[in-house]
Design an enzyme around this catalytic site. Structure first.
Site, PDB file in Angstrom:
ATOM      1  N   ASP A   1      37.889  34.158  33.790  1.00 31.75           N
ATOM      2  CA  ASP A   1      37.578  34.953  34.978  1.00 31.75           C
ATOM      3  C   ASP A   1      38.764  35.090  35.940  1.00 31.75           C
ATOM      4  O   ASP A   1      38.579  35.330  37.126  1.00 31.75           O
ATOM      5  CB  ASP A   1      36.370  34.353  35.718  1.00 31.75           C
ATOM      6  N   GLU A   2      39.970  34.923  35.443  1.00 30.28           N
ATOM      7  CA  GLU A   2      41.137  34.995  36.325  1.00 30.28           C
ATOM      8  C   GLU A   2      42.300  35.643  35.581  1.00 30.28           C
ATOM      9  O   GLU A   2      42.519  35.329  34.403  1.00 30.28           O
ATOM     10  CB  GLU A   2      41.630  33.578  36.646  1.00 30.28           C
TER      11      GLU A   2
ATOM     12  N   ASP B   1      40.523  36.918  40.861  1.00 27.71           N
ATOM     13  CA  ASP B   1      39.671  35.772  40.555  1.00 27.71           C
ATOM     14  C   ASP B   1      38.224  36.195  40.747  1.00 27.71           C
ATOM     15  O   ASP B   1      37.807  36.511  41.854  1.00 27.71           O
ATOM     16  CB  ASP B   1      40.045  34.620  41.518  1.00 27.71           C
TER      17      ASP B   1
END
Lengths: 409, 366
Positions: free
Chosen positions: A106-107, A11
């Site tokens: 973003d993960e 993350d």
């Protein structure tokens, strides 16, 4: 697949804001927020950790953020930049396993069950990823390691920024005992509130609640909740090449001002419908159910849907249904803040041809699509959408992980 | 008002007229039947403002007059009463007394003058058709009307009176049915769009066997008289699509297919096809027609039917339901299918019956 898995969740920390700080060293150490211009109704999409100390967080209206933190540096987002960095991050992660599921911009989830021995164990993989992301991109991330996706996600959230936490199977019971239910990934505010009403406020209590009771309240989802309460989750990490077909296509828009004006609302519905139609055609889908989502000024949000006899993928046809839902089922009694249009019940390649719809209509749509594919969305558009600016060809961070997955190839 | 009437006759009357009562209505009076007594008969009427029904029942009228009764309550009571005479009367508070043997009911009615008058259909065009002809025509067209209320025109059947003939046309935009109907006599010419529901109700009240239906069409209403029963419907306003334009006049391939065998094959294939937007592939090679369907979650279907073919081989995709619909209403042993290309409409006709045409758009083959 169920037993003895090792899942990582990577993350990125305040992703957009960190990228901006990395690109412009003057911003380092300063409270930075990525979002729309001050004075507008835009919201913060990401806040740097410096800004978070002032209580600024994602989805907060920009005006409020500036009140809380007057020295906040507002940066207008650059989606191309973020998507590019995002791809680089995922490429690094992809060096350690083929089972990589891009979860958002973003993960990502990684299943390293079978590859960890090659790299000296999951802890070393995580350290290596963190080191490479920092040295190659100058960014930090939090990584959670766990026996399944729910616990990996939980672990990643336990230490931010720049954290690395592993939850071992033998620690699960103690950890969950007093954990508030909403900390579990997949339990939102609404479900949490319903659980509280049932007297269930911790994950431990959730796990002890009889399955049947949960099923009575939540249907099939009750089964999932029960498992989550016990730290169980058998959802696999689904890499992009195994992705299921998409189930729906939708777009929504927060209006510049709350409005009850039919002209304004129908204008936005048409624009959103055209976008939905384009995306449907791009993927070769047509849908039979049109849903309209409306959010009032008081944030009360709801959807109404209408199913048709045939599958449609023409923006104008979608618009007509959405508009009729708005007129007949929603009305304009209250000022509306957000409208969304979504098409579901999708089918691919089964277009029932119409007796009266001219072949000409299809040819026209195909031609318009070809022009817009080449020069950007809304380059050519209906006269009623003249005020809508062409969108260029920038990728959208919010287009869903799936589109990004495909772009990794 | 005071009348005595046989239970069986009265029950049949309220059942027939009651079909025009709308189950969900915001106007209480529309949930009622209007009963009018005159000379030696009573008239029972009902309407939902779209269609209206009136039927006549023999009765001994002791005092003429009128009353309204809630349709559902009265129908249920009459259904459960023994087969003897029923006495109906009303007092000045609109309370209806219904007596039968030792049963005695007081039912709350409404003032009869609140009941909407059924419109008088001023005759402009009239047609007389035989029972069997109209029943068959409705059966062969009503299934293809659109269920989509947003396209109101297509929820009706185009009823066209021309040159001493009657044509019924229905379409939902994917397929089209055209039935030409012989008439006993006709007067005038008109294009009227009749709500599908009105024609479905009509086919319920038209008995099998000898007899005629009298049709009168005014600019905004249509009236059917079947024996002593009258059905009135409003017409749907607007322009019906130019159906003649979409009926292919030429073809390059022609098949003769046994109706029942094809119906059974498509029915079975549909079990698989329904998981996949009802899509079936129909291909013809030499003398064999193959129906296949495929669904990722279910599996595959493969059916073969022997056919007579003129022209080249072909492969097309169709909605299985649309094929079943037409095969279900054709009673000749074979059908004739005319085809041109894989995305051009197919024309299906009962063998030797030029008066019926079914035009079906295929699905895209991808």
């Amino acid at each position: 697949m169920k037993k003895d898995r090792t899942i990582l969740l990577v993350d990125m920390n305040s992703f957009f804001a960190s990228i901006e700080q990395q690109c412009d060293p003057r911003l380092k150490g300063k409270p930075v927020a990525v979002g729309g211009p001050a004075g507008s109704r835009a919201v913060v999409s990401t806040a740097s950790y410096e800004a978070r100390q002032f209580g600024v967080h994602s989805a907060m209206p920009v005006m409020e953020a500036l009140t809380r933190c007057p020295e906040l540096v507002l940066v207008h987002g650059d989606l191309r930049k973020y998507v590019d960095i995002s791809r680089r991050v995922f490429r690094i992660c992809g060096d350690y396993t083929d089972l990589l599921e891009i979860y958002s911009v973003d993960e990502c989830f990684m299943d390293v069950t079978h590859t960890q021995t090659l790299f000296g164990g999951s802890w070393n993989i995580a350290l290596d990823i963190k080191r490479r992301i920092f040295s190659e991109l100058g960014l930090t991330c939090s990584i959670g390691i766990g026996p399944n996706k729910v616990l990996a996600k939980l672990a990643a959230g336990m230490r931010k920024p720049d954290g690395l936490v592993e939850i071992r199977p033998e620690e699960v019971r103690d950890l969950l005992e007093n954990l508030p239910v909403e900390k579990l990934h997949g339990i939102g505010d609404k479900v949490a509130a319903r659980l509280r009403n049932m007297g269930i406020s911790t994950a431990g209590a959730l796990g002890r609640t009889p399955r049947d009771r949960l099923k009575r309240h939540f249907g099939v989802y009750g089964e999932v909740l029960h498992a989550m309460g016990n730290g169980d989750c058998d959802t696999p990490v689904v890499p992009y090449y195994d992705q299921q077909d998409i189930k729906s296509v939708g777009h929504s828009h927060t209006l510049a001002q709350n409005t009850r004006d039919w002209g304004m609302l129908s204008h936005h519905l048409l624009r959103l419908s055209e976008m939905v139609g384009r995306r449907l055609r791009e993927q070769g889908f047509a849908g039979r159910t049109v849903s309209l989502t409306v959010r009032y000024a008081d944030m009360h949000t709801f959807s109404r849907r209408q199913s048709l006899n045939e599958h449609i993928d023409d923006g104008y046809a979608i618009y007509q249904v959405a508009l009729s839902i708005l007129r007949e089922q929603v009305g304009n009694k209250h000022a509306i803040r957000l409208v969304g249009v979504c098409v579901s019940n999708l089918a691919k390649g089964f277009r029932q041809l119409g007796l009266f719809s001219d072949v000409k209509d299809r040819t026209l749509l195909n031609t318009l699509d070809a022009i817009n594919n080449r020069y950007g969305e809304f380059t050519i558009r209906r006269a009623s959408l003249l005020e809508t600016k062409p969108r260029g060809k920038a990728p959208s961070c919010f287009a869903g992980a799936r589109t990004q997955q495909a772009s990794l190839d | 008002m005071k009348v005595i009437c046989a239970r069986k006759d009265l029950y049949e009357g309220v059942q027939t007229a009651g079909r025009a009562v709308s189950p969900r209505t915001s106007l209480p009076i529309l949930g009622h039947l209007l009963i009018t007594a005159e000379e030696d008969k009573i008239r029972i009427a009902a309407t939902d403002l779209e269609i209206g029904m009136e039927c006549i029942v023999d009765a001994k009228v002791e005092e003429p007059g009128n009353m309204t009764v809630p349709a559902r309550t009265v129908t249920e009571i009459l259904a459960a009463l023994p087969d003897t005479d029923v006495a109906l009367s009303v007092d000045d508070t609109n309370t209806v007394s219904l007596k039968c043997g030792t049963s005695d009911y007081s039912i709350l009615g409404l003032p009869a003058d609140e009941f909407p008058m059924l419109p008088e259909v001023r005759e402009e065009v009239s047609v007389v058709v035989e029972h069997d002809a109209i029943r068959e025509a409705i059966k062969r067209t009503a299934f293809a009307i659109s269920q989509d209320e947003s396209r109101a025109i297509l929820t009706g059947i185009l009823t066209q009176v021309i040159d001493g003939g009657l044509k019924l046309v229905s379409t939902d935009g994917h397929r089209l049915c055209l039935q030409e109907c012989a008439v006993v006599e006709s007067h005038g010419a008109v294009n009227a769009i009749v709500p599908g529901r009105a024609l479905n109700e009509l086919s319920r009240i038209v008995p099998e066997g000898q007899g005629t239906v009298e049709v009168k069409i005014a600019p905004s209403q249509i009236m059917f008289r079947v024996g002593e029963t009258i059905l009135i419907s409003r017409l749907i306003e607007g322009q019906f699509p130019n159906y003649d334009k979409v009926i292919p006049k030429e073809h390059t391939k022609k098949l003769t297919v046994p109706t029942e065998q094809l119906l059974q094959s498509v029915k079975r294939a549909e079990i698989v096809a329904r998981e996949n937007s009802h899509r079936t592939i129909v291909s013809v090679q030499d003398g064999t027609l193959t129906v296949t369907a495929e669904s990722g979650n279910v599996g595959r279907a493969h059916e073969e039917v022997e056919v007579i073919k003129e022209g080249e081989d072909i492969r097309m995709a169709f909605n299985a339901r649309y094929l079943m619909d037409v095969l279900n209403v054709i009673d000749t042993e074979a059908i004739e299918v005319e085809l041109s290309g894989e995305v051009s409409p197919a024309v299906i006709r009962p063998q030797g019956q030029e008066e019926y045409t079914y035009v079906l758009m295929p699905m895209q083959v991808e």
